[in-house]
Design an enzyme around this catalytic site. Sequence first.
Site, PDB file in Angstrom:
ATOM      1  N   ALA A  59       0.867  -1.183   0.000  1.00 45.14           N
ATOM      2  CA  ALA A  59       0.000   0.000   0.000  1.00 45.14           C
ATOM      3  C   ALA A  59       0.900   1.229   0.000  1.00 45.14           C
ATOM      4  CB  ALA A  59      -0.894  -0.025   1.229  1.00 45.14           C
ATOM      5  N   GLY A  82       0.738  -5.136   0.909  1.00 42.20           N
ATOM      6  CA  GLY A  82      -0.446  -5.253   0.065  1.00 42.20           C
ATOM      7  C   GLY A  82      -0.153  -5.937  -1.274  1.00 42.20           C
ATOM      8  N   GLU A 102      -0.288  -9.504  -0.550  1.00 40.53           N
ATOM      9  CA  GLU A 102      -1.702  -9.785  -0.259  1.00 40.53           C
ATOM     10  C   GLU A 102      -2.550  -9.844  -1.528  1.00 40.53           C
ATOM     11  OE1 GLU A 102      -1.585  -6.571   2.668  1.00 40.53           O
ATOM     12  OE2 GLU A 102      -2.447  -7.949   4.125  1.00 40.53           O
ATOM     13  N   GLU A 124       4.619  -5.044   7.254  1.00 44.37           N
ATOM     14  CA  GLU A 124       3.766  -4.064   7.951  1.00 44.37           C
ATOM     15  C   GLU A 124       4.162  -3.837   9.407  1.00 44.37           C
ATOM     16  OE1 GLU A 124       2.618  -6.402   5.886  1.00 44.37           O
ATOM     17  OE2 GLU A 124       0.933  -5.665   4.713  1.00 44.37           O
TER      18      GLU A 124
HETATM   19  N1  CO8 Z   1       4.535   3.226  -0.872  1.00 38.44           N
HETATM   20  C1  CO8 Z   1       4.896   4.393  -1.426  1.00 38.44           C
HETATM   21  N2  CO8 Z   1       6.046   4.541  -2.125  1.00 38.44           N
HETATM   22  C2  CO8 Z   1       6.832   3.452  -2.251  1.00 38.44           C
HETATM   23  C3  CO8 Z   1       6.508   2.210  -1.696  1.00 38.44           C
HETATM   24  C4  CO8 Z   1       5.291   2.115  -0.981  1.00 38.44           C
HETATM   25  N3  CO8 Z   1       4.865   0.965  -0.451  1.00 38.44           N
HETATM   26  N4  CO8 Z   1       7.504   1.350  -1.981  1.00 38.44           N
HETATM   27  C5  CO8 Z   1       8.412   2.026  -2.697  1.00 38.44           C
HETATM   28  N5  CO8 Z   1       8.008   3.293  -2.867  1.00 38.44           N
HETATM   29  C6  CO8 Z   1       8.716   4.368  -3.568  1.00 38.44           C
HETATM   30  C7  CO8 Z   1       9.897   4.872  -2.760  1.00 38.44           C
HETATM   31  O1  CO8 Z   1       9.481   5.812  -1.793  1.00 38.44           O
HETATM   32  C8  CO8 Z   1      10.750   5.472  -3.852  1.00 38.44           C
HETATM   33  O2  CO8 Z   1      10.209   6.726  -4.185  1.00 38.44           O
HETATM   34  P1  CO8 Z   1      11.194   7.978  -4.460  1.00 38.44           P
HETATM   35  O3  CO8 Z   1      12.018   7.561  -5.667  1.00 38.44           O
HETATM   36  O4  CO8 Z   1      10.257   9.095  -4.742  1.00 38.44           O
HETATM   37  O5  CO8 Z   1      12.025   8.142  -3.248  1.00 38.44           O
HETATM   38  C9  CO8 Z   1      10.527   4.542  -5.029  1.00 38.44           C
HETATM   39  O6  CO8 Z   1       9.314   3.845  -4.758  1.00 38.44           O
HETATM   40  C10 CO8 Z   1      11.622   3.512  -5.199  1.00 38.44           C
HETATM   41  O7  CO8 Z   1      11.780   2.843  -3.971  1.00 38.44           O
HETATM   42  P2  CO8 Z   1      13.200   2.689  -3.238  1.00 38.44           P
HETATM   43  O8  CO8 Z   1      14.100   3.833  -3.580  1.00 38.44           O
HETATM   44  O9  CO8 Z   1      12.932   2.443  -1.791  1.00 38.44           O
HETATM   45  O10 CO8 Z   1      13.759   1.390  -3.968  1.00 38.44           O
HETATM   46  P3  CO8 Z   1      14.753   0.297  -3.367  1.00 38.44           P
HETATM   47  O11 CO8 Z   1      15.149  -0.552  -4.509  1.00 38.44           O
HETATM   48  O12 CO8 Z   1      15.824   0.955  -2.579  1.00 38.44           O
HETATM   49  O13 CO8 Z   1      13.864  -0.559  -2.342  1.00 38.44           O
HETATM   50  C11 CO8 Z   1      11.906  -1.748  -1.624  1.00 38.44           C
HETATM   51  C12 CO8 Z   1      12.789  -1.316  -2.816  1.00 38.44           C
HETATM   52  C13 CO8 Z   1      12.674  -2.737  -0.750  1.00 38.44           C
HETATM   53  C14 CO8 Z   1      10.665  -2.399  -2.201  1.00 38.44           C
HETATM   54  C15 CO8 Z   1      11.549  -0.492  -0.785  1.00 38.44           C
HETATM   55  O14 CO8 Z   1      11.038   0.498  -1.651  1.00 38.44           O
HETATM   56  C16 CO8 Z   1      10.539  -0.744   0.280  1.00 38.44           C
HETATM   57  O15 CO8 Z   1      10.846  -1.308   1.323  1.00 38.44           O
HETATM   58  N6  CO8 Z   1       9.266  -0.324   0.021  1.00 38.44           N
HETATM   59  C17 CO8 Z   1       8.215  -0.424   1.010  1.00 38.44           C
HETATM   60  C18 CO8 Z   1       7.747  -1.825   1.147  1.00 38.44           C
HETATM   61  C19 CO8 Z   1       6.695  -1.907   2.226  1.00 38.44           C
HETATM   62  O16 CO8 Z   1       6.949  -1.652   3.395  1.00 38.44           O
HETATM   63  N7  CO8 Z   1       5.483  -2.289   1.835  1.00 38.44           N
HETATM   64  C20 CO8 Z   1       4.383  -2.453   2.754  1.00 38.44           C
HETATM   65  C21 CO8 Z   1       3.564  -1.204   2.787  1.00 38.44           C
HETATM   66  S1  CO8 Z   1       2.310  -1.326   4.011  1.00 38.44           S
HETATM   67  C22 CO8 Z   1       1.113  -2.257   3.296  1.00 38.44           C
HETATM   68  O17 CO8 Z   1       1.209  -2.722   2.222  1.00 38.44           O
HETATM   69  C23 CO8 Z   1      -0.079  -2.455   4.147  1.00 38.44           C
HETATM   70  C24 CO8 Z   1      -1.197  -3.144   3.427  1.00 38.44           C
HETATM   71  C25 CO8 Z   1      -2.429  -3.025   4.249  1.00 38.44           C
HETATM   72  C26 CO8 Z   1      -2.842  -1.593   4.313  1.00 38.44           C
HETATM   73  C27 CO8 Z   1      -4.178  -1.474   4.948  1.00 38.44           C
HETATM   74  C28 CO8 Z   1      -4.607   0.006   4.922  1.00 38.44           C
HETATM   75  C29 CO8 Z   1      -5.888   0.200   5.588  1.00 38.44           C
END
Ligand code: CO8
Length: 258
Positions: free
Chosen positions: A64, A109, A112, A132
């Site tokens: 998400a 997500g 999921e 998460e």
């Molecule tokens: N949300 C928003 N932006 C994201 C997300 C995300 N989940 N993942 C990556 N991005 C963005 C980064 O912020 C970055 O943006 P920018 O270039 O503007 O800085 C761009 O994508 C590229 O990402 P990275 O520079 O971080 O790339 P890396 O290769 O260094 O890392 C990863 C890749 C490991 C995938 C890393 O981006 C990461 O850890 N992302 C987050 C993963 C995460 O924690 N996902 C879980 C999110 S929570 C969720 O899904 C909950 C679901 C249930 C929600 C219920 C709501 C009610």
Amino acid sequence: MNNLLLEVENGIALLTINRPKALNALNSETLAELNACLAELENNEAVKVVILTGSGAKSFVAGADISEMVNATPAEGRKMGLLAREAFGRLENMPQVTIAAVNGFALGGGCEISMACDIRVASENAKFGQPECGLGILPGFGGTQRLARLVGKGRAKELIFTCDMISAEEAYRIGLANHVVPQEELIGYCKAMAGRIMKNGPFAVTLAKQAINTGMDTDLDSGLKLEANLFGLSFSTADKKEGMTAFLEKRKEKHFIG
Ligand code: CO8
């Protein structure tokens, strides 16, 4: 649609989540588009299989959208959760078969949504995880429920509590991914699988999907009763006549109507 790409060809809908700059993270707009698109597809009788993938070579769906969630209120979080529940529920229960072509990160997500699909095929670079708890929340798009049902309670708890990211091979080993293939072959592999599915009676496949889904959430006896009823229902179809007649006539070509 701002965040989705859709191609429909030969009975297969290829649906791509297209926010590559955010690694295809699911924001509210994307979830709403997904829900609307799936609502149309589930009523499109020309579509027999839906393949869901992410744009680019790096990420399927990185979860998400954290930048949207960071300042969201509990009410907004709940709204987002309910929207995802509707869209993911459609994927899980639509009459068509759904295949997740997991082309990279499937986190939170993203993991999921792949689990709401019937089948997961991963590319060799794919990574699965439920990060998460590291963000101070818990999986909110079905992760605590679907992951435990797919890989068992112990493995689901370990993945969710540690936030460990696992490789495609490990996902395959624990039954989260059905297959692992080179990235350049991923969509072709899924389309070939869709082709094998589409050779069979479409209504029978839909009924089998319903029997498995409902049966997994009920006791064995109720599941077996449901199966017997749906089995009986399949005898009312022209496809049953065609499939069996083709066998008896030693005919390879079958003309299912679904
Ligand atoms: N949300 C928003 N932006 C994201 C997300 C995300 N989940 N993942 C990556 N991005 C963005 C980064 O912020 C970055 O943006 P920018 O270039 O503007 O800085 C761009 O994508 C590229 O990402 P990275 O520079 O971080 O790339 P890396 O290769 O260094 O890392 C990863 C890749 C490991 C995938 C890393 O981006 C990461 O850890 N992302 C987050 C993963 C995460 O924690 N996902 C879980 C999110 S929570 C969720 O899904 C909950 C679901 C249930 C929600 C219920 C709501 C009610």
